[in-house]
Design a protein around this motif. Structure first.
Motif, PDB file in Angstrom:
ATOM      1  N   ALA A 196      -9.777  -9.616  39.109  1.00 32.44           N
ATOM      2  CA  ALA A 196      -9.406 -10.916  39.660  1.00 32.44           C
ATOM      3  C   ALA A 196     -10.214 -12.039  39.016  1.00 32.44           C
ATOM      4  O   ALA A 196      -9.679 -13.112  38.708  1.00 32.44           O
ATOM      5  N   GLU A 197     -11.499 -11.802  38.802  1.00 32.35           N
ATOM      6  CA  GLU A 197     -12.373 -12.826  38.221  1.00 32.35           C
ATOM      7  C   GLU A 197     -11.987 -13.155  36.787  1.00 32.35           C
ATOM      8  O   GLU A 197     -12.013 -14.323  36.365  1.00 32.35           O
ATOM      9  N   LEU A 198     -11.615 -12.138  36.013  1.00 36.90           N
ATOM     10  CA  LEU A 198     -11.341 -12.323  34.587  1.00 36.90           C
ATOM     11  C   LEU A 198      -9.845 -12.362  34.271  1.00 36.90           C
ATOM     12  O   LEU A 198      -9.468 -12.401  33.095  1.00 36.90           O
ATOM     13  N   TYR A 199      -9.008 -12.326  35.304  1.00 32.73           N
ATOM     14  CA  TYR A 199      -7.542 -12.368  35.122  1.00 32.73           C
ATOM     15  C   TYR A 199      -7.069 -11.223  34.225  1.00 32.73           C
ATOM     16  O   TYR A 199      -6.331 -11.415  33.255  1.00 32.73           O
ATOM     17  N   LEU A 200      -7.516 -10.026  34.566  1.00 31.62           N
ATOM     18  CA  LEU A 200      -7.144  -8.820  33.828  1.00 31.62           C
ATOM     19  C   LEU A 200      -6.507  -7.826  34.786  1.00 31.62           C
ATOM     20  O   LEU A 200      -6.647  -7.935  36.000  1.00 31.62           O
ATOM     21  N   GLY A 201      -5.835  -6.822  34.234  1.00 31.38           N
ATOM     22  CA  GLY A 201      -5.353  -5.720  35.037  1.00 31.38           C
ATOM     23  C   GLY A 201      -6.485  -4.746  35.314  1.00 31.38           C
ATOM     24  O   GLY A 201      -7.442  -4.640  34.533  1.00 31.38           O
ATOM     25  N   GLU A 202      -6.401  -4.016  36.427  1.00 34.54           N
ATOM     26  CA  GLU A 202      -7.462  -3.061  36.759  1.00 34.54           C
ATOM     27  C   GLU A 202      -7.578  -1.958  35.717  1.00 34.54           C
ATOM     28  O   GLU A 202      -8.677  -1.482  35.434  1.00 34.54           O
ATOM     29  N   THR A 203      -6.447  -1.546  35.142  1.00 35.17           N
ATOM     30  CA  THR A 203      -6.489  -0.523  34.093  1.00 35.17           C
ATOM     31  C   THR A 203      -7.263  -1.029  32.891  1.00 35.17           C
ATOM     32  O   THR A 203      -8.050  -0.292  32.273  1.00 35.17           O
ATOM     33  N   THR A 204      -7.074  -2.290  32.543  1.00 39.43           N
ATOM     34  CA  THR A 204      -7.811  -2.889  31.423  1.00 39.43           C
ATOM     35  C   THR A 204      -9.300  -2.938  31.725  1.00 39.43           C
ATOM     36  O   THR A 204     -10.135  -2.639  30.858  1.00 39.43           O
ATOM     37  N   VAL A 205      -9.648  -3.299  32.962  1.00 35.76           N
ATOM     38  CA  VAL A 205     -11.063  -3.334  33.350  1.00 35.76           C
ATOM     39  C   VAL A 205     -11.673  -1.943  33.232  1.00 35.76           C
ATOM     40  O   VAL A 205     -12.780  -1.777  32.703  1.00 35.76           O
TER      41      VAL A 205
END
Length: 239
Positions: A196-205
């Motif tokens: 949410a903080e970096l505007y990414l998908g959880e899979t990407t994180v």
């Protein structure tokens, strides 16, 4: 984890309980044994037996008492993590090598830091609630850090560089994005919060976290927190 022979999907977290007190082992088994998705696969009465049963039973999580006769829990942790996962690069997820949660009745900082340095993935007092025990098993099994806010404060105080830089130090091995993820991870953010903080998908994180652990030679997220404060990746006095 075990796999369902019909579906091939993961069905349970395999847990080994290591404690020299029969009543403690019985109590932990009773609490965990009724939880869906958790299977107690064995019990050990001392550190030597914990090492041997870990080899034989291949649990996902070991609940390890500190004070046991003969080989204590800290030494057993060192032996297990040397022999079960020798030279295996770390990853971020439920397929990681065995995770060890140190259990003790003593809220002592020397146990805490020795446990982290030995490679344990978490630290829990025996007076924790049944819900906390179950949640701790689930947390470390999925590869997340098991550091309570109080423990995190102690880690910061103990491992922070004596004279931290005014700006966070970025490890040269990491990309800009990986550095951002490491900073948030060190502050206790979950994958969902980082996403949410970096505007990414959880899979990407999750992929970024895996690469961070691989590049820095860290076992799991708990040790990423220690690394970040020890190397001034995160400056405690900063914003």
């Amino acid at each position: 984890m075990n796999e369902d022979p019909m579906t091939g999907g993961a069905t349970s977290i395999r847990v080994l309980i290591a404690d020299d007190q029969d009543l403690v082992r019985t109590g932990f088994r009773a609490i965990l044994g009724v939880e869906p998705g958790i299977e107690v696969v064995g019990e050990a009465r001392d550190g030597s037996e914990a090492v041997e049963l870990t080899r034989q039973l291949e649990p996902d999580v070991v609940l390890m008492d500190v004070q046991m006769p003969g080989v204590d829990g800290l030494e057993a942790t060192r032996r297990i993590l040397r022999t079960v996962d020798p030279g295996c690069p770390p990853t971020d997820g439920p397929q990681d090598a065995v995770k060890i949660v140190i259990l003790t009745t003593f809220d002592r900082e020397d146990y805490l830091f020795e446990a982290l340095q030995a490679g344990a993935s978490g630290f829990l007092l025996k007076n924790a609630s049944a819900d906390d025990l179950v949640e701790s098993v689930r947390i470390v099994a999925r590869g997340d850090a098991l550091l309570s806010p109080e423990v995190t404060r102690r880690v910061i105080a103990r491992f922070s560089a004596p004279a931290p830089a005014t700006e966070p130090r970025r490890p040269p091995e990491l990309t800009d994005r990986e550095f951002e993820v490491l900073v948030l991870l060190a502050r206790g953010a979950t994958n969902a919060e980082i996403a949410a903080e970096l505007y990414l998908g959880e899979t990407t994180v999750k992929t970024h976290v895996s690469r961070i652990l691989m590049k820095l030679g860290l076992r799991d997220r708990t040790h990423a927190v220690v690394y970040a404060y020890e190397n001034a990746v995160v400056v405690p006095s900063g914003p």
